[in-house]
Design an enzyme around this catalytic site. Sequence first.
Site, PDB file in Angstrom:
ATOM      1  N   LYS A 192       0.897  -1.166   0.000  1.00 62.21           N
ATOM      2  CA  LYS A 192       0.000   0.000   0.000  1.00 62.21           C
ATOM      3  C   LYS A 192       0.933   1.213   0.000  1.00 62.21           C
ATOM      4  O   LYS A 192       1.560   1.548   1.002  1.00 62.21           O
ATOM      5  CB  LYS A 192      -0.903  -0.016   1.234  1.00 62.21           C
ATOM      6  CG  LYS A 192      -1.991   1.036   1.189  1.00 62.21           C
ATOM      7  CD  LYS A 192      -1.666   2.081   2.240  1.00 62.21           C
ATOM      8  CE  LYS A 192      -2.568   3.276   2.165  1.00 62.21           C
ATOM      9  NZ  LYS A 192      -1.864   4.466   1.710  1.00 62.21           N
ATOM     10  N   GLU A 267       8.586   0.806  11.943  1.00 61.05           N
ATOM     11  CA  GLU A 267       9.620   1.851  11.955  1.00 61.05           C
ATOM     12  C   GLU A 267       8.861   3.161  12.141  1.00 61.05           C
ATOM     13  O   GLU A 267       8.234   3.661  11.211  1.00 61.05           O
ATOM     14  CB  GLU A 267      10.398   1.773  10.641  1.00 61.05           C
ATOM     15  CG  GLU A 267      11.765   2.401  10.718  1.00 61.05           C
ATOM     16  CD  GLU A 267      11.734   3.829  10.288  1.00 61.05           C
ATOM     17  OE1 GLU A 267      11.509   4.690  11.173  1.00 61.05           O
ATOM     18  OE2 GLU A 267      11.912   4.090   9.089  1.00 61.05           O
ATOM     19  N   CYS A 301      12.528  10.509   9.737  1.00 56.82           N
ATOM     20  CA  CYS A 301      12.339  10.051  11.125  1.00 56.82           C
ATOM     21  C   CYS A 301      13.632  10.175  11.925  1.00 56.82           C
ATOM     22  O   CYS A 301      13.600  10.147  13.149  1.00 56.82           O
ATOM     23  CB  CYS A 301      11.924   8.587  11.158  1.00 56.82           C
ATOM     24  SG  CYS A 301      10.484   8.256  10.202  1.00 56.82           S
ATOM     25  N   GLU A 401       7.747  15.714  17.449  1.00 55.14           N
ATOM     26  CA  GLU A 401       8.606  15.665  16.266  1.00 55.14           C
ATOM     27  C   GLU A 401       8.102  16.737  15.286  1.00 55.14           C
ATOM     28  O   GLU A 401       6.933  16.688  14.872  1.00 55.14           O
ATOM     29  CB  GLU A 401       8.473  14.253  15.662  1.00 55.14           C
ATOM     30  CG  GLU A 401       9.421  13.949  14.547  1.00 55.14           C
ATOM     31  CD  GLU A 401       9.229  12.520  14.011  1.00 55.14           C
ATOM     32  OE1 GLU A 401       8.145  11.932  14.197  1.00 55.14           O
ATOM     33  OE2 GLU A 401      10.171  12.017  13.390  1.00 55.14           O
TER      34      GLU A 401
HETATM   35  C1  SIN Z   1      12.836   7.566   7.465  1.00 56.80           C
HETATM   36  O1  SIN Z   1      12.836   8.746   7.725  1.00 56.80           O
HETATM   37  O2  SIN Z   1      11.835   6.872   7.690  1.00 56.80           O
HETATM   38  C2  SIN Z   1      14.009   6.862   6.857  1.00 56.80           C
HETATM   39  C3  SIN Z   1      15.242   7.638   6.865  1.00 56.80           C
HETATM   40  C4  SIN Z   1      16.457   6.891   6.366  1.00 56.80           C
HETATM   41  O3  SIN Z   1      16.382   5.778   5.832  1.00 56.80           O
HETATM   42  O4  SIN Z   1      17.527   7.443   6.520  1.00 56.80           O
END
Ligand code: SIN
Length: 500
Positions: A192, A267, A301, A401
């Site tokens: 998805k 993640e 992230c 965040e």
């Molecule tokens: C992400 O922000 O989810 C991945 C970042 C990365 O792979 O460096």
Amino acid sequence: MTVTTSAPALEALKTLKRPDLFIGDGFVAGEWVSSSKTFPVYEPSTGQVLGPVADLTRADFVKAIESADKGYRKYSTTTTAHERSALLRKWYDLIIANKEDIGTILVLENGKTYAEAVGEVAYAASFVSWFAEEASRAYGDVIPSSMPNTTVLTLKQPVGVCGIITPWNFPAAMITRKIAPALAVGCSVVIKPPSETPYTAAALVKLAMEAGLPADVIHLVPTKDRDAATELCTSPIVKKISFTGSTNVGIHLSKLAMGTMKKISMELGGNAPFIVFDDADIDLAVQGAMVCKFRCSGQTCVCANRLFVHKKVAAEFTAKLVAEVEKLKVGYGLSKTTTQGPLVNKGGVEKVKAHIKDAVSKGAKLETGGSVPSDVNPNGFFIAPSILSGVTTEMVVARDETFGPLAPIFQFETEEEAVELANSTEFGLAGYFFSRDINRCLRVAASLECGLVGVNSGKISAAESPFGGVKQSGVGREGSMYGLAEYQIIKAVTIGNTNV
Ligand code: SIN
């Protein structure tokens, strides 16, 4: 739907060597599937619609999952690890051969700069080549048995059909980081893609088919209907869910997946600390902050979210960081002079502004940024890279965040205080620090509560390095020598009466 694609986007689409890679359909049971119902994909640089994409339904997920089940049973039993490795290698070659076109599509739907987009395609491809190699190394074990005349073996087998739910910030890399290991071990996948960036996903799937991967092993189901997509988490046929996105959504999907005890990889969100000790090389720290704060306009992230700088070096670090940030050129991702693209949507811009407003109202100082640059398309989702100093833990930016180009600078006086501040969050994905003292480097690396630590470096992501978090940043590891295991089960085989 009336589509008024912007003039620069139309021009960019004309430059594609392979215009057939720009696909607004899903791919289900070996066929490209359109729909009379579509959803718009916006171009973040102009706010205009880039194109309509098929808005598929729960029935399409059901069909894709059933096809993936058949695909998995055949693929896992009729291909050797070496054959799967060769298929992945061909896919890698095709991604690299088409990296400019995929990069252009990625800029149009995500907004990041062309250099970053082509860099992301290479990063995406690196997971395919990494797992092409790992495919041949999915070793099991032979275990000395406590029983006489007995041998214990472990077989590492594919988990089965995998539901793959990916984010918009890395439209290419988050797909390959999940599906390359799945395909390497013999699983099938139903993807998805994010509704903001489904075109890059379709281009990758098309190239996977050209590489010769079986048509019923990869499925792509674009949809705007979140409920329909939960079929991936509730169907008993699906044995694994891999998701990258926010912690709230990850927890929700995990609860659904536990209804049928699926394996999960999550993640999730981060709130990365970035610590500059008084013994740090300040220029190196500034360089590291530029890399890990402003990549993808702060929308990763692992972006530094809270910068903790020792009181003695705070003025120097802040001045040098401001000077570097003011060199950034915000603009249209396909323009050669742009070094910072827009955010993916208006909500992203509003969040950055709200964090700045809250911090300033509580006494922080806006050192630079905070507004929309005057020379960008006013309908795009732009905000200037921004720095706040004098930030304290009472401010929203300490907890939330930002997911945008805002660097809030806090001050500290002792190592213990810095580590405590860094760990005072429910998240634990990435953490960074800068110091010249090797003992401190080892001590602080061990003390930070996160899955990834950058020491004297802002760059921590690579195919060979395990990626994943602790605390509410998720479970599981992607990439690296550990990535295959997320898509395998371990079967213990005890062979008795061997007479050996
Ligand atoms: C992400 O922000 O989810 C991945 C970042 C990365 O792979 O460096």
